[in-house]
Design a protein around this motif. Structure first.
Motif, mmCIF file in Angstrom:
data_model
loop_
_atom_site.group_PDB
_atom_site.id
_atom_site.type_symbol
_atom_site.label_atom_id
_atom_site.label_comp_id
_atom_site.label_asym_id
_atom_site.label_seq_id
_atom_site.Cartn_x
_atom_site.Cartn_y
_atom_site.Cartn_z
ATOM 1 N N PHE A 287 -2.826 10.378 6.196
ATOM 2 C CA PHE A 287 -2.499 9.692 4.912
ATOM 3 C C PHE A 287 -3.596 9.598 4.057
ATOM 4 N N THR B 167 -6.787 3.858 7.009
ATOM 5 C CA THR B 167 -5.791 4.763 6.548
ATOM 6 C C THR B 167 -5.916 5.850 7.530
ATOM 7 N N ASP C 130 -6.858 -2.147 5.614
ATOM 8 C CA ASP C 130 -7.434 -1.289 4.833
ATOM 9 C C ASP C 130 -7.703 0.135 5.262
ATOM 10 N N ARG D 114 0.917 -1.065 -0.103
ATOM 11 C CA ARG D 114 0.041 -0.007 -0.116
ATOM 12 C C ARG D 114 0.934 1.373 0.147
ATOM 13 N N TYR D 115 1.752 1.344 0.952
ATOM 14 C CA TYR D 115 2.554 2.523 0.863
ATOM 15 C C TYR D 115 3.846 2.498 0.386
ATOM 16 N N PRO E 73 2.835 6.373 9.003
ATOM 17 C CA PRO E 73 1.634 6.097 9.635
ATOM 18 C C PRO E 73 1.711 4.876 10.359
ATOM 19 N N THR F 219 -3.718 7.840 0.421
ATOM 20 C CA THR F 219 -2.923 6.686 -0.045
ATOM 21 C C THR F 219 -4.147 5.683 -0.611
ATOM 22 N N TYR G 78 0.021 1.935 12.659
ATOM 23 C CA TYR G 78 -0.976 0.909 12.709
ATOM 24 C C TYR G 78 -0.695 0.070 14.276
#
Length: 373
Positions: free
Chosen positions: A146, A142, A140, A32-33, A89, A149, A91
């Motif tokens: 961000f 965000t 999923d 993703r990033y 980011p 993204t 998580y």
């Protein structure tokens, strides 16, 4: 190596099995990033597991989460290191209690803005959902900072861990097997009898207090059945140094010269190398079972008071995983018979040849001992 500012930070203070189950999320966030993750975790096992992973750029770990942040020097050092990740980011994969008491103080000390964080506690686990699928749904989300993204095409990420051994671990496993009289052509079957609750400070926990406990005589009978059906094999009892006495009791009960019980335990990297070489494994529901599936070792798992729908090991390579017991029907491992386990092992498909080493895999400086979890 300088990392892009958006290199994701994943925080999870879990044991071995929890850390293995992070692999699909780490892969998803990497895609993703566009940058590998930085993992903040509990125990040196995470460095062994992910030290050569293309999805993880750095592992920041500490040995214990107990006590206040200011009285735990290693956890404090990791919290201060987060200051260098302020552009990333975050998580946070921890349940709400540990998020409040352990994670948020670290984020506050590091000055991480709330708009750069998402928390798995904000998306409840669905009924019957596997832990990995929950983590992937979490991936999923965000963080507000961000918001631009792009989402990830679901066809591009895995739904099972893949954590193959490094070339050094394969070499160490070959040397170890040779030293224990196991020829390259002889099958190696692994047994994992212990789990994180098996041992107490004063010895083996009472079986009535451990729903994952299978009697010593059952493990001995299973080893006899395996060697009767495959007499050229060797059976290896896996465990850490603290479990050596327990493993020795199983070996003494079985009385088999081809049953190996290492007195000093098995370092995690060596265990992974042995799993990749092994014919198969029979394990209670514990961390090494998840690692075996991630390595591609055919597996039989004995469940106690947990839901296999949520916790069954998964194999990205398609190797067989057979689950026995578990909720709602069999709440204790000792409700599973030896014959049932032996037959499940016998029916495991023969594994394919191990994959070739990944090019340019990084050397992990030291091998951590593991404890089942």
């Amino acid at each position: 190596m300088a990392l892009p500012a958006a290199s994701p930070v994943v925080i999870r203070f879990g044991r071995l099995g929890d850390t293995v189950l992070l692999a699909p999320l780490l892969r998803k966030l990497h895609l993703r990033y566009g940058a590998p993750c930085r993992l903040v975790s509990l125990g040196e096992c995470s460095r062994t597991l992910y030290g050569s992973s293309e999805d993880v750029a750095a592992v920041h770990w500490f040995a214990s989460q107990h006590g206040w942040l200011w009285t735990n020097p290693r956890r404090l050092a990791v919290a201060l290191a987060l200051r260098g990740m302020r552009g990333a980011p975050f998580y946070i994969c921890e349940p709400d209690v540990r998020t409040r008491t352990k994670v948020r103080p670290m984020l506050a000390l590091a000055g991480i803005p709330a708009e750069q964080c998402v928390f798995i506690e904000d998306i409840p686990l669905r009924e019957g959902e596997h832990w990995i699928d929950w983590l992937l749904r979490f991936g999923d989300l965000t963080p507000e900072a961000f918001a631009g993204t792009p989402a990830l095409d679901p066809s591009r990420h895995l739904h099972a861990p893949s954590l193959r051994a490094t070339p050094d671990e394969r070499a160490d496993a070959s040397v170890w097997l040779s030293a224990h009289g196991v020829e390259p052509t002889q099958p190696l079957v692994l047994l994992q009898p212990a789990n994180k609750r098996t041992m107490r400070w004063n010895g083996v926990r009472d079986a009535a207090d451990d729903d994952k406990s299978w009697p010593v005589e059952h493990w001995a009978q299973l080893a006899r059945a395996i060697l009767q059906w495959q007499p050229d094999a060797h059976v290896l009892l896996c465990g850490c140094a603290a479990e050596a006495g327990y493993l020795a009791a199983i070996r003494a009960e079985a009385g088999l010269p081809r049953l190996i019980a290492p007195a000093g335990g098995l370092p995690l990297g060596l265990l992974r190398g042995l799993m990749e070489r092994a014919h198969s494994m029979v394990s209670v529901d514990t961390g090494p079972a998840h690692l075996a599936a991630a390595v591609g070792c055919p597996l039989v798992v004995l469940f106690g008071h947990r839901w296999p729908s949520m916790w069954a090991p998964r194999s990205a390579g398609g190797s067989a995983v057979t689950v026995l017991g578990g909720l709602p029907h069999t709440p204790r491992v000792d409700g599973i018979g030896v014959e049932e386990a032996a037959q499940a092992w016998w029916r495991l498909p023969v594994r394919a040849e191990p994959a070739l080493p990944v090019a340019a895999a990084r050397r992990v400086p030291a091998q951590a001992a593991y404890s089942a979890g």
